[in-house]
Write a protein that holds these residues in place. Structure first.
Motif, PDB file in Angstrom:
ATOM      1  N   VAL A 194       2.598  -3.919   3.644  1.00 50.56           N
ATOM      2  CA  VAL A 194       1.807  -3.135   4.594  1.00 50.56           C
ATOM      3  C   VAL A 194       0.491  -2.699   3.951  1.00 50.56           C
ATOM      4  N   ILE A 195       0.564  -2.200   2.731  1.00 55.27           N
ATOM      5  CA  ILE A 195      -0.653  -1.726   2.041  1.00 55.27           C
ATOM      6  C   ILE A 195      -1.652  -2.861   1.886  1.00 55.27           C
ATOM      7  N   GLU A 196      -1.191  -4.023   1.488  1.00 59.10           N
ATOM      8  CA  GLU A 196      -2.126  -5.139   1.267  1.00 59.10           C
ATOM      9  C   GLU A 196      -2.598  -5.734   2.595  1.00 59.10           C
ATOM     10  N   GLU A 197      -1.712  -5.791   3.582  1.00 55.17           N
ATOM     11  CA  GLU A 197      -2.109  -6.328   4.887  1.00 55.17           C
ATOM     12  C   GLU A 197      -3.185  -5.479   5.553  1.00 55.17           C
ATOM     13  N   GLN A 198      -3.237  -4.200   5.204  1.00 50.46           N
ATOM     14  CA  GLN A 198      -4.260  -3.322   5.755  1.00 50.46           C
ATOM     15  C   GLN A 198      -5.589  -3.462   5.010  1.00 50.46           C
ATOM     16  N   GLY A 199      -5.636  -4.397   4.062  1.00 52.82           N
ATOM     17  CA  GLY A 199      -6.890  -4.673   3.352  1.00 52.82           C
ATOM     18  C   GLY A 199      -7.116  -3.818   2.130  1.00 52.82           C
ATOM     19  N   HIS A 200      -6.054  -3.239   1.569  1.00 54.95           N
ATOM     20  CA  HIS A 200      -6.195  -2.367   0.408  1.00 54.95           C
ATOM     21  C   HIS A 200      -5.612  -3.032  -0.833  1.00 54.95           C
ATOM     22  N   PRO A 201      -6.029  -2.569  -2.020  1.00 55.45           N
ATOM     23  CA  PRO A 201      -5.441  -3.100  -3.249  1.00 55.45           C
ATOM     24  C   PRO A 201      -3.945  -2.856  -3.287  1.00 55.45           C
ATOM     25  N   ALA A 202      -3.248  -3.694  -4.019  1.00 55.06           N
ATOM     26  CA  ALA A 202      -1.803  -3.554  -4.120  1.00 55.06           C
ATOM     27  C   ALA A 202      -1.434  -2.221  -4.753  1.00 55.06           C
ATOM     28  N   PHE A 203      -0.237  -1.757  -4.428  1.00 48.42           N
ATOM     29  CA  PHE A 203       0.248  -0.520  -5.034  1.00 48.42           C
ATOM     30  C   PHE A 203       0.273  -0.688  -6.544  1.00 48.42           C
ATOM     31  N   PRO A 204      -0.332   0.263  -7.297  1.00 49.28           N
ATOM     32  CA  PRO A 204      -0.472   0.089  -8.749  1.00 49.28           C
ATOM     33  C   PRO A 204       0.878   0.129  -9.473  1.00 49.28           C
ATOM     34  N   GLN A 205       1.154  -0.925 -10.215  1.00 49.10           N
ATOM     35  CA  GLN A 205       2.319  -0.907 -11.103  1.00 49.10           C
ATOM     36  C   GLN A 205       1.981  -0.198 -12.411  1.00 49.10           C
ATOM     37  N   ASP A 206       0.695  -0.106 -12.702  1.00 53.34           N
ATOM     38  CA  ASP A 206       0.227   0.677 -13.837  1.00 53.34           C
ATOM     39  C   ASP A 206       0.319   2.152 -13.458  1.00 53.34           C
ATOM     40  N   VAL A 207       1.221   2.888 -14.117  1.00 54.75           N
ATOM     41  CA  VAL A 207       1.468   4.270 -13.697  1.00 54.75           C
ATOM     42  C   VAL A 207       0.251   5.166 -13.943  1.00 54.75           C
ATOM     43  N   GLN A 208      -0.561   4.848 -14.960  1.00 54.91           N
ATOM     44  CA  GLN A 208      -1.774   5.648 -15.199  1.00 54.91           C
ATOM     45  C   GLN A 208      -2.757   5.494 -14.033  1.00 54.91           C
ATOM     46  N   LEU A 209      -2.961   4.269 -13.574  1.00 58.99           N
ATOM     47  CA  LEU A 209      -3.839   4.033 -12.439  1.00 58.99           C
ATOM     48  C   LEU A 209      -3.265   4.672 -11.178  1.00 58.99           C
ATOM     49  N   GLN A 210      -1.969   4.578 -11.041  1.00 65.35           N
ATOM     50  CA  GLN A 210      -1.289   5.195  -9.892  1.00 65.35           C
ATOM     51  C   GLN A 210      -1.587   6.698  -9.840  1.00 65.35           C
ATOM     52  N   LEU A 211      -1.455   7.360 -10.987  1.00 66.20           N
ATOM     53  CA  LEU A 211      -1.706   8.798 -11.050  1.00 66.20           C
ATOM     54  C   LEU A 211      -3.165   9.114 -10.750  1.00 66.20           C
ATOM     55  N   HIS A 212      -4.102   8.317 -11.302  1.00 67.71           N
ATOM     56  CA  HIS A 212      -5.521   8.556 -11.067  1.00 67.71           C
ATOM     57  C   HIS A 212      -5.866   8.436  -9.580  1.00 67.71           C
ATOM     58  N   LYS A 213      -5.321   7.433  -8.922  1.00 63.72           N
ATOM     59  CA  LYS A 213      -5.602   7.247  -7.493  1.00 63.72           C
ATOM     60  C   LYS A 213      -5.077   8.430  -6.674  1.00 63.72           C
ATOM     61  N   ILE A 214      -3.917   8.919  -7.050  1.00 61.49           N
ATOM     62  CA  ILE A 214      -3.322  10.031  -6.302  1.00 61.49           C
ATOM     63  C   ILE A 214      -4.100  11.318  -6.536  1.00 61.49           C
ATOM     64  N   ILE A 215      -4.507  11.560  -7.777  1.00 61.84           N
ATOM     65  CA  ILE A 215      -5.326  12.751  -8.073  1.00 61.84           C
ATOM     66  C   ILE A 215      -6.618  12.707  -7.276  1.00 61.84           C
ATOM     67  N   GLN A 216      -7.240  11.536  -7.275  1.00 59.43           N
ATOM     68  CA  GLN A 216      -8.499  11.392  -6.543  1.00 59.43           C
ATOM     69  C   GLN A 216      -8.302  11.682  -5.053  1.00 59.43           C
ATOM     70  N   ALA A 217      -7.211  11.169  -4.471  1.00 60.18           N
ATOM     71  CA  ALA A 217      -6.960  11.377  -3.048  1.00 60.18           C
ATOM     72  C   ALA A 217      -6.705  12.848  -2.737  1.00 60.18           C
ATOM     73  N   PHE A 218      -5.922  13.536  -3.569  1.00 60.71           N
ATOM     74  CA  PHE A 218      -5.666  14.948  -3.337  1.00 60.71           C
ATOM     75  C   PHE A 218      -6.924  15.787  -3.513  1.00 60.71           C
ATOM     76  N   SER A 219      -7.807  15.366  -4.418  1.00 61.88           N
ATOM     77  CA  SER A 219      -9.045  16.107  -4.626  1.00 61.88           C
ATOM     78  C   SER A 219      -9.909  16.119  -3.380  1.00 61.88           C
ATOM     79  N   LEU A 220      -9.761  15.053  -2.564  1.00 59.29           N
ATOM     80  CA  LEU A 220     -10.556  14.987  -1.341  1.00 59.29           C
ATOM     81  C   LEU A 220      -9.995  15.873  -0.247  1.00 59.29           C
TER      82      LEU A 220
END
Length: 702
Positions: free
Chosen positions: A177-203
């Motif tokens: 679903v995430i990729e079909e909507q035109g977005h990058p794949a869910f990060p398997q790299d947990v550091q990148l995963q955390l950074h993306k989530i922090i960024q989203a909550f900051s908004l």
């Protein structure tokens, strides 16, 4: 130097601006020694930098974030991204803001295709671990990419059991679903995963991720904590308790507890788990009492029990019903948690309902306030309500509302349109008992309290039909009669003739600002007679009457003097020897800028002045009213002055009247209870302001 990351044990309640309300509250719990999941806050300063994405600040911030995560790894004996013992995090916005993201917590951040198996082995429950991964994918897609939750649900359908095969399929589908909507794949790299989530909550808003980061002016702080599991394992559960009942304010802890097995408990069930977990329930009770004492507010505490150990996830002031607010305010004062003055200052108009506790607050307010609270009355039932709610009298009795009611208006019009003085006098005689009856009932309700009767003197145009409109109707009827319609025009023609004749006899009546008393001053005599006849009857019944007759000022003070002499003559005629038992006063109602500017002339003839609140709504109205009060009291230093509010009073009304040194405020009867409290609040606020000024003076002198 930028403060980017603050561990919970290093924060304080005073750092709310940096840590956000949730982070600061948890830091305070840590400082007080309460069990809180280890964690840290990404500060507002760093989130702002984080969103700017400059290479230098990003690198420095990443190092600070890595050090904070490493602290959690050492504390838990796990590692972020480790396949065997993965550190998992709960991430949420640290500010309490409107919007869905405020209530969203991303749980089990750090799960991926590998760590999910490590979690499954640690808890010996693979279906549960897979479901945690599924939920993380769904919430990540919504928060980071704005994909509606329903899109994931539609792909999966209803999931009623934690079947491993079904869950594995759901995880694969959610990734698609995430990729079909035109977005990058869910990060398997947990550091990148955390950074993306922090960024989203900051908004702070899932919709904002589509906007350019440079358009975001402010980064919201983000709270990150070690996951505690209240849903899987022995002696695990989660719940919410209140230090007092949120609906009634009754003492004792109340709440809900859900064990991981799914068995729910009702509000009384906290007592049921006391036998199974006496130590944990004792801790919750102690925490609720202590936090309530420190914060002097009913506390809502969210908690998790993991393998028999208690963790507090959140403690905040609870949302209460008005009944509970009033009860807890009084109980806190009686228990010594707050002073009576602090109790009064906590009351808001929306909380004021009739309860026994409110009566206690009103008694405290009456001991403090120095402005008399009166009520407006348009009907005797208003006086009854006013006394029930504790008004100290009637500040304005609206005779215009009484005599212009639908049942009485025809009598008023008939009197105005009378063709002879005899007919007009007869019309006034019909109106007199109507008004007398109303005033009698109000005197009876207000036995011993002042009743201010505003003399009926409406704009003349409101009492007469428009001549031009009558003529148009007459012409229409004539046309209809010519077509054979059976219409009686006699009454309409007579009406036109009467109005025209009235205008001829009294040319001033055509002026827009002309009032009834200007054309027919005998209307004043009739009303004075009604008031004093009502007073005489009540005096003979053993009641104490205190009439205060209010005349609307529209001219120089000599006008008031003429009316005053007329009232005195009527009082002498009606009351006779009983006049000594009827200490009436005569005042002037000041409405509009013109009368406020010339109030000094009126003050000479008035026993009291009542200002219409509409003056405050004029440009410069507060200054105008202040000047009028000063000018009036220059003429009469002890002149009684008040404000008459037609629709609404609030705290600002009383703080202004307190500053002006006014003696009373009159308000709608239903607002009397809050008005009494607001009057006390105004005194307390003035005291605090004076104290601050004195402290500033001392500091300046030192």
């Amino acid at each position: 130097m930028t403060t980017r990351v603050v561990l919970l044990e290093e924060g304080t309640a005073e750092m709310k601006g940096l840590l956000g309300s949730k982070g600061a509250a948890l830091a305070e719990l840590c400082q007080a020694g309460w069990p809180v999941p280890a964690g840290f806050t990404i500060t507002t300063e760093h989130c702002h930098e984080f969103l700017s994405c400059s290479e230098t600040t990003f690198a420095e911030g990443s190092e600070d974030l890595a050090r904070a995560v490493h602290q959690l790894e050492r504390y838990t004996g796990t590692a972020f991204g480790d396949p065997e013992a993965p550190l998992l995090l709960a991430v949420q916005s640290s500010d309490v803001l409107p919007g869905d993201t405020n209530s969203l917590v991303l749980l089990n951040v750090g799960l991926n295709d590998i760590t999910v198996e490590g979690l499954a082995r640690r808890i010996n429950n693979r279906p549960y671990a897979l479901n945690c991964y599924r939920v993380l994918l769904q919430n990540y897609g919504w928060l980071v990419h704005g994909i509606p939750l329903e899109v994931f649900d539609e792909r999966l359908g209803d999931i009623t059991s934690l079947d491993e095969t079904r869950l594995e399929y759901a995880i694969a589908q959610y990734k698609d679903v995430i990729e079909e909507q035109g977005h990058p794949a869910f990060p398997q790299d947990v550091q990148l995963q955390l950074h993306k989530i922090i960024q989203a909550f900051s908004l702070s808003d899932p919709g904002l991720h589509n906007r350019t980061l440079s358009s975001i002016a402010y980064g919201m702080p983000v709270l990150i904590q070690v996951m505690v599991n209240g849903e899987c394992g022995d002696r695990c559960g989660s719940g919410t308790i209140y230090s007092r009942h949120p609906l009634t304010g009754a003492q004792g802890i109340y709440g809900e507890y859900m064990s991981f097995a799914g068995s729910g408990y009702d509000l009384e069930a906290i007592e049921q788990i006391r036998h199974a977990e006496p130590e944990l329930v004792g801790q919750l009770l102690q925490a609720s009492r202590e936090l309530e004492r420190v914060n002097t507010a009913v506390q809502e505490i969210k908690f998790v029990i993991e393998s028999g150990k208690l963790y507090l996830l959140q403690a905040r002031d609870a949302c209460l019903t008005p009944e509970a607010v009033i009860r807890t305010i009084v109980d806190f004062a009686n228990e010594g948690l707050i002073t009576r003055e602090e109790a009064l200052l906590r009351v808001e108009s929306s909380n004021v309902i009739p309860t026994s506790e409110l009566q206690q607050l009103l008694e405290w307010a009456d001991d403090v306030k120095n402005i008399t609270v009166l009520a407006n009355a348009s009907h005797p039932r208003d006086a009854a309500m006013a006394r029930t709610l504790g008004a100290d009298g009637i500040g304005i009795c609206r005779t215009d509302h009484m005599l212009l009611s639908s049942s009485r208006m025809p009598y008023v019009q008939k009197m105005v349109l009378a063709e002879t003085d005899v007919e007009r006098k007869r019309g006034l005689e019909r109106l007199l008992p109507m008004l007398q009856s109303d005033v009698e009932q109000i005197f009876e309700e207000m036995n011993g309290f002042p009743v201010t009767i505003r003399l009926f003197d409406p704009p003349f145009y409101k009492l007469l039909p428009d001549v031009e409109e009558l003529v148009e109707r007459q012409e229409g009827l004539q046309a209809g009669h010519a077509r054979g319609l059976d219409v009686n025009q006699e009454e309409l023609s007579r009406m036109v003739e009467l109005v025209e004749r009235l205008h001829e006899q009294h040319p001033i009546s055509r002026q827009y600002g002309c009032h009834l008393g200007t054309v027919f001053p005998e209307i004043y005599e009739m009303q004075a007679e009604a008031v004093f006849r009502a007073a005489l009857k009540c005096i003979r019944q053993g009641l104490w009457v205190r009439p205060e007759i209010l005349v609307t000022s529209r001219g120089p003070g000599s006008e008031l003097q003429v009316i005053r002499e007329l009232i005195d003559q009527v009082a002498e005629q009606i009351l006779g020897e009983e006049r000594r038992h009827c200490h009436y006063r005569i005042g002037s109602l000041i409405e509009g800028a013109q009368m406020a500017l010339t109030v000094a002339h009126t003050a000479r003839q008035a026993d009291f002045l009542s200002f219409g609140a509409e003056i405050l709504h004029l440009d410069g109205g507060e200054q105008l009213l202040e000047r009028a009060v000063i000018q009036a009291r220059l003429r009469k230093p002890h002149l009684r002055v008040g404000l008459c509010a037609e629709e609404h009073v609030d705290l600002s009304t009383f703080t202004y009247c307190q500053r002006m040194g006014m003696d009373y405020v009159s308000c709608p009867p239903e607002q009397v209870s809050f008005a009494r409290i607001a009057a006390a609040q105004a005194v307390l606020i003035a005291r605090m302001q004076n104290s601050n000024v004195q402290d500033d003076d001392i500091s300046t002198t030192a």
